[in-house]
Design a protein around this motif. Structure first.
Motif, PDB file in Angstrom:
ATOM      1  N   PRO A 153       0.841  -1.208   0.000  1.00 44.23           N
ATOM      2  CA  PRO A 153       0.000   0.000   0.000  1.00 44.23           C
ATOM      3  C   PRO A 153       0.873   1.255   0.000  1.00 44.23           C
ATOM      4  CG  PRO A 153      -0.594  -1.502   1.801  1.00 44.23           C
ATOM      5  CD  PRO A 153       0.673  -2.006   1.194  1.00 44.23           C
ATOM      6  N   ASP A 154       0.408   2.301  -0.659  1.00 44.67           N
ATOM      7  CA  ASP A 154       1.183   3.535  -0.753  1.00 44.67           C
ATOM      8  C   ASP A 154       1.613   4.040   0.613  1.00 44.67           C
ATOM      9  OD1 ASP A 154       1.149   3.601  -3.500  1.00 44.67           O
ATOM     10  OD2 ASP A 154      -0.626   4.898  -3.623  1.00 44.67           O
ATOM     11  N   GLU A 155       0.749   3.946   1.601  1.00 47.48           N
ATOM     12  CA  GLU A 155       1.078   4.473   2.933  1.00 47.48           C
ATOM     13  C   GLU A 155       2.163   3.652   3.649  1.00 47.48           C
ATOM     14  OE1 GLU A 155      -2.502   1.756   3.522  1.00 47.48           O
ATOM     15  OE2 GLU A 155      -1.975   3.325   2.075  1.00 47.48           O
ATOM     16  N   ARG A 156       2.463   2.468   3.168  1.00 46.82           N
ATOM     17  CA  ARG A 156       3.490   1.609   3.771  1.00 46.82           C
ATOM     18  C   ARG A 156       4.822   1.695   3.037  1.00 46.82           C
ATOM     19  NH1 ARG A 156       2.054  -2.801   7.072  1.00 46.82           N
ATOM     20  NH2 ARG A 156       4.277  -2.659   7.472  1.00 46.82           N
ATOM     21  N   ARG A 157       4.872   2.398   1.909  1.00 43.79           N
ATOM     22  CA  ARG A 157       6.106   2.509   1.135  1.00 43.79           C
ATOM     23  C   ARG A 157       7.075   3.448   1.826  1.00 43.79           C
ATOM     24  NH1 ARG A 157       5.668   0.337  -3.934  1.00 43.79           N
ATOM     25  NH2 ARG A 157       3.552  -0.186  -4.525  1.00 43.79           N
ATOM     26  N   PRO A 158       8.335   3.009   1.955  1.00 47.31           N
ATOM     27  CA  PRO A 158       9.341   3.909   2.532  1.00 47.31           C
ATOM     28  C   PRO A 158       9.529   5.122   1.624  1.00 47.31           C
ATOM     29  CG  PRO A 158      10.150   1.649   2.443  1.00 47.31           C
ATOM     30  CD  PRO A 158       8.861   1.698   1.684  1.00 47.31           C
ATOM     31  N   ARG A 159       9.765   6.223   2.241  1.00 43.51           N
ATOM     32  CA  ARG A 159       9.957   7.475   1.475  1.00 43.51           C
ATOM     33  C   ARG A 159      11.409   7.802   1.358  1.00 43.51           C
ATOM     34  NH1 ARG A 159       5.167   7.758  -0.697  1.00 43.51           N
ATOM     35  NH2 ARG A 159       3.567   7.468   0.804  1.00 43.51           N
TER      36      ARG A 159
END
Length: 159
Positions: A153-159
């Motif tokens: 999920p996008d919210e779990r992707r490291p930035r």
């Protein structure tokens, strides 16, 4: 096995159980240096004759690196020799007399292993080879990395 065992661990464990059993048979038969991974190479060289490592990899369905590793192990154990091809960068793999002398054992094990796989398949809900071939085809259509990336999920992707 505990519930936190991953698929990769299970695949390696099944492989170790089957490969280890075959290696044990070869050791009992006086061929302790022979590895189960050598048999597809031997069979390809018997059928096709001497082959370049790249062609051997294609014949047995493995990467060039995997074929090269197997060939090097086989060379150290005395089952193959290498010669230079017409192009000096290509190495041609040849069976040795030692490999040819081991053929009765290699063929007997191969045939018995085929029968053992059939017996194992009878205990499974679906033949193991069928599942593995289907998995390979699915992963060719969409690689595992792409599948993992799509599942994050996008919210779990490291930035």
């Amino acid at each position: 096995m505990p519930g936190y065992t991953g698929l990769g661990t299970l695949l390696r464990h099944v492989h170790e159980l089957m490969d280890g059993a075959i290696a044990g048979i070869y050791a009992d038969w006086g061929l302790p240096e022979y590895r189960p991974r050598f048999s597809p190479v031997v069979r390809a060289l018997l059928t096709e004759g001497p082959l370049a490592i790249r062609d051997l990899a294609s014949a047995v369905g493995v990467t060039h690196s995997a074929a090269s590793q197997s060939v090097e192990q086989m060379r150290r154990a005395g089952f193959v020799t290498l010669s230079k091809g017409a192009d000096a960068r290509r190495r041609i793999v040849h069976l040795t007399d030692k490999a040819r002398a081991a053929l009765p054992a290699i063929e007997a094990e191969w045939e018995a292993a085929e029968r053992a796989v059939q017996a194992l398949d009878a205990e499974l809900p679906m033949p193991l080879e069928e599942v593995l071939r289907a998995a390979v085809e699915a992963l060719k259509r969409q690689g595992f990395r792409d599948r993992i990336e799509a599942a994050i999920p996008d919210e779990r992707r490291p930035r």
